[in-house]
Structure formats: structure tokens, C-alpha cells
Design a protein around this motif. Structure first.
Motif, PDB file in Angstrom:
ATOM      1  N   VAL A  94       2.652 159.868  60.567  1.00  0.00           N
ATOM      2  CA  VAL A  94       1.652 159.253  58.655  1.00  0.00           C
ATOM      3  C   VAL A  94       1.282 157.999  58.614  1.00  0.00           C
ATOM      4  CG1 VAL A  94       0.266 160.087  57.152  1.00  0.00           C
ATOM      5  CG2 VAL A  94       0.159 161.259  58.537  1.00  0.00           C
ATOM      6  N   ALA A  95       3.270 158.033  57.759  1.00  0.00           N
ATOM      7  CA  ALA A  95       2.944 156.166  57.781  1.00  0.00           C
ATOM      8  C   ALA A  95       3.059 155.286  58.641  1.00  0.00           C
ATOM      9  CB  ALA A  95       4.594 156.811  56.285  1.00  0.00           C
TER      10      ALA A  95
ATOM     11  N   ALA B 234      -0.314 154.971  59.069  1.00  0.00           N
ATOM     12  CA  ALA B 234      -0.917 153.976  58.643  1.00  0.00           C
ATOM     13  C   ALA B 234      -0.902 152.581  58.482  1.00  0.00           C
ATOM     14  CB  ALA B 234      -1.083 154.540  56.944  1.00  0.00           C
ATOM     15  N   GLU B 235       0.109 151.924  58.153  1.00  0.00           N
ATOM     16  CA  GLU B 235       0.871 150.629  58.467  1.00  0.00           C
ATOM     17  C   GLU B 235       0.268 149.868  60.366  1.00  0.00           C
ATOM     18  OE1 GLU B 235       2.250 147.367  57.787  1.00  0.00           O
ATOM     19  OE2 GLU B 235       1.402 148.976  56.644  1.00  0.00           O
TER      20      GLU B 235
ATOM     21  N   ARG C  14      -4.075 149.601  59.667  1.00  0.00           N
ATOM     22  CA  ARG C  14      -3.743 148.594  58.415  1.00  0.00           C
ATOM     23  C   ARG C  14      -3.902 146.967  59.611  1.00  0.00           C
ATOM     24  NH1 ARG C  14      -0.701 151.375  54.994  1.00  0.00           N
ATOM     25  NH2 ARG C  14      -2.254 152.472  53.305  1.00  0.00           N
TER      26      ARG C  14
ATOM     27  N   PRO D  51     -10.460 151.870  58.535  1.00  0.00           N
ATOM     28  CA  PRO D  51     -10.638 152.385  59.229  1.00  0.00           C
ATOM     29  C   PRO D  51     -11.039 152.282  60.452  1.00  0.00           C
ATOM     30  CG  PRO D  51     -12.114 151.763  56.876  1.00  0.00           C
ATOM     31  CD  PRO D  51     -11.890 150.538  57.002  1.00  0.00           C
TER      32      PRO D  51
ATOM     33  N   LEU E 257      -3.221 162.190  58.414  1.00  0.00           N
ATOM     34  CA  LEU E 257      -3.148 161.301  57.985  1.00  0.00           C
ATOM     35  C   LEU E 257      -4.469 161.539  57.231  1.00  0.00           C
ATOM     36  CD1 LEU E 257      -3.175 158.123  58.857  1.00  0.00           C
ATOM     37  CD2 LEU E 257      -4.634 158.702  61.194  1.00  0.00           C
TER      38      LEU E 257
ATOM     39  N   SER F 124      -3.910 162.426  53.799  1.00  0.00           N
ATOM     40  CA  SER F 124      -3.011 161.342  53.012  1.00  0.00           C
ATOM     41  C   SER F 124      -4.036 160.092  52.695  1.00  0.00           C
ATOM     42  CB  SER F 124      -1.447 160.904  53.957  1.00  0.00           C
ATOM     43  OG  SER F 124      -0.983 162.053  53.969  1.00  0.00           O
ATOM     44  N   HIS F 125      -4.606 159.900  53.765  1.00  0.00           N
ATOM     45  CA  HIS F 125      -5.305 158.336  53.997  1.00  0.00           C
ATOM     46  C   HIS F 125      -7.188 159.036  54.594  1.00  0.00           C
ATOM     47  CE1 HIS F 125      -1.407 156.591  53.551  1.00  0.00           C
ATOM     48  NE2 HIS F 125      -0.952 157.219  54.379  1.00  0.00           N
TER      49      HIS F 125
ATOM     50  N   HIS G 201      -9.346 157.470  53.335  1.00  0.00           N
ATOM     51  CA  HIS G 201      -9.881 156.264  53.462  1.00  0.00           C
ATOM     52  C   HIS G 201      -9.832 155.291  54.356  1.00  0.00           C
ATOM     53  CE1 HIS G 201      -5.979 155.341  51.333  1.00  0.00           C
ATOM     54  NE2 HIS G 201      -5.941 154.096  52.337  1.00  0.00           N
ATOM     55  N   LEU G 202      -8.643 155.511  55.395  1.00  0.00           N
ATOM     56  CA  LEU G 202      -8.712 155.008  56.563  1.00  0.00           C
ATOM     57  C   LEU G 202      -8.854 155.252  58.252  1.00  0.00           C
ATOM     58  CD1 LEU G 202      -4.079 154.161  56.127  1.00  0.00           C
ATOM     59  CD2 LEU G 202      -6.425 152.567  55.744  1.00  0.00           C
TER      60      LEU G 202
END
Length: 257
Positions: free
Chosen positions: A64-65, A68-69, A72, A78, A94, A97-98, A100-101
Motif C-alpha cells: 500500500v505504501a 500510494a507513491e 502520486r 486519485p 489502500l 489507508s488512503h 483520498h487517492l
């Protein structure tokens, strides 16, 4: 960790992130992406422990980390997310945790309840792993997973790159999965799918998602197996396109109540 990612489709089109299942890699999305890349920006990474990252150890937190990268840097904002099996579980983490993405999400064949016996199963994996690279076992596993013959070469290549430690990590994360608490308030519109020929437990899990997430719906795909994105890509692509556009899903799908 940087994820290798195949990107196709118009740069200005709505982006969709595709997350593959365990034991395979991004190639499993080829037939679906071929049908969508004229209208969408398709991002298809290999998850840790798979494909070009077979040497890495898989964990939901690490995946997930890295995702997310990737979102971005590669999408700049998103994305819609599509996941199958382990990829579906990763998509749920995902979203939790995020949120908004993630714009909208489609998950298929997601195991959302922990399974007992992880310890004994891990021991069994270590004992039987030497057989996993035998050709007869590769073909048997491909048949069990519903991998069409034309994708056997890709499946073989992924299998031969898999390590015992890597497979053990994937299985442990998969079997211990629980719905993250944050999902219960996540506003992401989610479509939970299950093939009509899949295990009954996965039907229960799809129903769990519809009942526990505020913006989720669940459907059965009659006659479909676990990897139906490979043998029914026209329908899979149509479902994804409809959900992303907030339109009715194809009539072949049967609502789960």
C-alpha cells in the motif's frame, strides 16, 4: 520501494490502477486492459513478491505504501482501482489507508475473513515447495486457478521466480486478512464481485463487503471462476467501464442480497 508499472492509454484519460492476484503478476490484466486502454489510462504494476519484484517480501503495508507513491507520481491524483484476489485485498487496504487517492473501486474474489491453520499450512508449504517448480505441478496449478492455456508461459515464468519465503509471506497475509476498520466509513463507491463457480466462502465475503461498507454493492458473475478476467475479458472490461462511469452494470451480473 518503487513498483515496476506498465502504463497505457491516453495521458488525459481517467486513470485505473489494476492489482493482480497472488502467484501471478501484471500480465493477468492484459486482455482487460486491451479493451479499456483506448478510453482509460491503465496502470498495471507488479506487486512486491511477484513478477519483476519476486525477490521482495510481500506485505499489505509495504504494498500500500508503494502504491500510494505510484499513484502520486504516475497519476498525480486519485485513480480508480481494480483488484482480484490478493489484489482485491490490497485494494481494500489502500482504500482504508488512503481513501483520498481512490475514486471508485472494483474487487473480485476477495477473501475478507481470516482462515484458521496458518501455522500448519506454512509448514506444509515449506515441505512441498520443491514440487512447485516441476512442470506437471505448474500445469496442475494453472488448471486449478483457471489460467487459460495461452497464458501458461507467463504463469510458468512467474512460478519459477517465486521463492519459498516469498510464497509463504503471500499466503500468510492472505489467510490472516481482516477488513480494516477504516473501510466502514470510507466513502469510495465499491463493486464487490464473485464468480458463480468460486468457493461459497467468497460469496459470503462479497456479501460482507456490501453490508459493511457504506457505498458498496455486491454481484455474482454466473458461470465465472476465480480468474474470469482472463477467460471473460469482454464482460470484465464492461463491468469496470460501467462502474467507473457510475452506470448500471451489465445485466449478466446477479445482485447479492
Amino acid at each position: 520501494m518503487s513498483l515496476p508499472c506498465h502504463i497505457s492509454g491516453p495521458a488525459s484519460a481517467p486513470p485505473i490502477l489494476f492489482l493482480h492476484g497472488g502467484g501471478v503478476s501484471g500480465w493477468m490484466w492484459e486482455p482487460v486492459v486491451d479493451r479499456l486502454s483506448d478510453r482509460f489510462r491503465c496502470l498495471v504494476p507488479d506487486l512486491p513478491g511477484h513478477g519483476r519484484l519476486a525477490c521482495e517480501r510481500f506485505s499489505f503495508a509495504g504494498a500500500v505504501a508503494a502504491l500510494a507513491e505510484l499513484i502520486r507520481t504516475a497519476a498525480g491524483g486519485p485513480v480508480h482501482v481494480v483488484g482480484l484476489s490478493l489484489g482485491a485485498q490490497t485494494a481494500l487496504h489502500l482504500i482504508a489507508s488512503h481513501p483520498h487517492l481512490v475514486g471508485r473501486a472494483v474487487v473480485s474474489g476477495a477473501l475478507t475473513r481470516p482462515l484458521p491453520g496458518i501455522g500448519p499450512y506454512r509448514v506444509l508449504l515449506r515441505l512441498t515447495f520443491p514440487l512447485a517448480h516441476r512442470e506437471w505441478m505448474i500445469r496442475a496449478n494453472a488448471r486449478q486457478l483457471g489460467i487459460p492455456r495461452e497464458y501458461l508461459a507467463q504463469f510458468r515464468a512467474d512460478t519459477l521466480q517465486t521463492t519459498a519465503e516469498g510464497l509463504e509471506a503471500v499466503v500468510a497475509e492472505n489467510m490472516a486478512f481482516r477488513l480494516p476498520d477504516a473501510l466502514r466509513t470510507a466513502p469510495v463507491p465499491l463493486l464487490a464481485l464473485v464468480g458463480g463457480r468460486e468457493l461459497g466462502l467468497l460469496t459470503t465475503c462479497a456479501r460482507d463487503l456490501a453490508r459493511n461498507l457504506p457505498s458498496a454493492r455486491a454481484y455474482v458473475v454466473p458461470g465465472a471462476g476465480h480468474t474470469w478476467c482472463l477467460d471473460r475479458p469482454d464482460l470484465f472490461a464492461a463491468v469496470v467501464a460501467a462502474h467507473v462511469a457510475d452506470e448500471p452494470v451489465p445485466p449478466e451480473l446477479v445482485p447479492l442480497v
